[in-house]
Scaffold this active site. Sequence first.
Site, PDB file in Angstrom:
ATOM      1  N   ALA A 115       0.862  -1.186   0.000  1.00 18.92           N
ATOM      2  CA  ALA A 115       0.000   0.000   0.000  1.00 18.92           C
ATOM      3  C   ALA A 115       0.893   1.228   0.000  1.00 18.92           C
ATOM      4  CB  ALA A 115      -0.927  -0.009   1.210  1.00 18.92           C
ATOM      5  N   LYS A 118      -0.650   6.560  -2.984  1.00 20.10           N
ATOM      6  CA  LYS A 118      -2.103   6.666  -2.928  1.00 20.10           C
ATOM      7  C   LYS A 118      -2.810   5.315  -2.869  1.00 20.10           C
ATOM      8  CE  LYS A 118      -2.347  11.154  -5.270  1.00 20.10           C
ATOM      9  NZ  LYS A 118      -2.890  11.912  -6.425  1.00 20.10           N
ATOM     10  N   ASP A 204      -2.595  -8.232  -4.486  1.00 27.15           N
ATOM     11  CA  ASP A 204      -2.715  -6.808  -4.793  1.00 27.15           C
ATOM     12  C   ASP A 204      -3.663  -6.134  -3.814  1.00 27.15           C
ATOM     13  OD1 ASP A 204      -0.945  -6.641  -6.852  1.00 27.15           O
ATOM     14  OD2 ASP A 204      -2.429  -6.537  -8.457  1.00 27.15           O
ATOM     15  N   HIS A 226      -4.926 -15.266 -15.316  1.00 28.59           N
ATOM     16  CA  HIS A 226      -5.345 -13.880 -15.487  1.00 28.59           C
ATOM     17  C   HIS A 226      -6.738 -13.821 -16.120  1.00 28.59           C
ATOM     18  CE1 HIS A 226      -5.307  -9.669 -16.661  1.00 28.59           C
ATOM     19  NE2 HIS A 226      -4.150  -9.505 -16.029  1.00 28.59           N
ATOM     20  N   GLU A 296       5.591  -9.325 -13.031  1.00 28.20           N
ATOM     21  CA  GLU A 296       4.623 -10.268 -13.596  1.00 28.20           C
ATOM     22  C   GLU A 296       5.220 -11.011 -14.790  1.00 28.20           C
ATOM     23  OE1 GLU A 296       0.080  -9.705 -13.855  1.00 28.20           O
ATOM     24  OE2 GLU A 296       0.800  -9.145 -15.851  1.00 28.20           O
TER      25      GLU A 296
END
Length: 347
Positions: A115, A118, A204, A226, A296
């Site tokens: 985190a 923003k 995430d 994905h 990734e």
Amino acid sequence: MIHLINVKSLTAVLVILGVLFLYSFLSYSRTSHQQNITAENRLSADVVAVGNEFHLVAPEHLQYEQPSIVQGSRIDVVAVTPWLAPIVWEGTFNPVLLDSIYKPKNITIIATVFAVGKYIMFLKRFLETAEQHFFVGFKVHIYVFTDRPNEVPPVTMASGRRLIVRLVPTAKRWQEISARRMELIQMVIEEQLPNNRNYIFCLDVDSQFHGRWGSESLGGLVAVTHPGYYRDPRSKFPYERRPSSRAYLAPREGDFYYCGGAFGGLLQEVHHLAKTCRHNFEADAQEGIEAAWQEESHLNRYMWINKPSKVLSPEYLWQDFKPRNPEVHIVRFSGVVKNYADIRPNA
């Protein structure tokens, strides 16, 4: 005559006392045996008394319909990879049975989230929904990496669940956040490695849980397909296509396109993944190369060479703005709707 009567009386008394002692002993043994059945034994069967006999009765979580090896519960999706790793979809597992297998093992589930900048705005929803859906009933430690520790929201967590906050530098480019993830994941795992029975999931923060994510996801090395590419041929996958990069995959290489926003497994397995991807990422950087999708891309290269032992369907990382496809019966974890221009530094 009197002597004979006394002997007979004494014998009768001894017989009666013996019968009473034997009855008491058997009653005590039966009660004691039932009380001392361990939790592990109760997982296999409960002991009940019927008359003077003992019988084994399967507990409720072991009472389910007979499984079949010729007819599956899902015929609209593939439930196993060519290298025989399970592909987890709703309807392919019994959650109660799986929880009953893993809970007695006293494992801890570690989760990491980043985190930074923003992205802190997404943390509260992530943590709140994790309390509702992520390994409920298990011991869970969530590591939050942030440059704004004072803005970490207070969230009430259930017994056995902990929040650990780690300070990291502010990133000038959003790619820097992505670049450091493998390094920090490696460091966390090295702290935890003495207990190698534990598991870790790297997730995430700009996502939220909508449904159960539990023991069905546990495995040695776990990847998530994905949601944007699982129906496509690999020619359309956004792999790193430059041979100069250590993340390179040739046109005829690769299995699935895996998410960088959700992966995990046993500590030692994910440690090797993170260490390898970090090394390759840093080696590329020294030569002025940045893979198409940062870590990734390196993750997909790693997963192609080191096949995951379990693959999670797109249920485990959907996107909130996408309507569900027919084969997706439930969304468990999903990226929230956001404006990247507002949250990414120098996007």
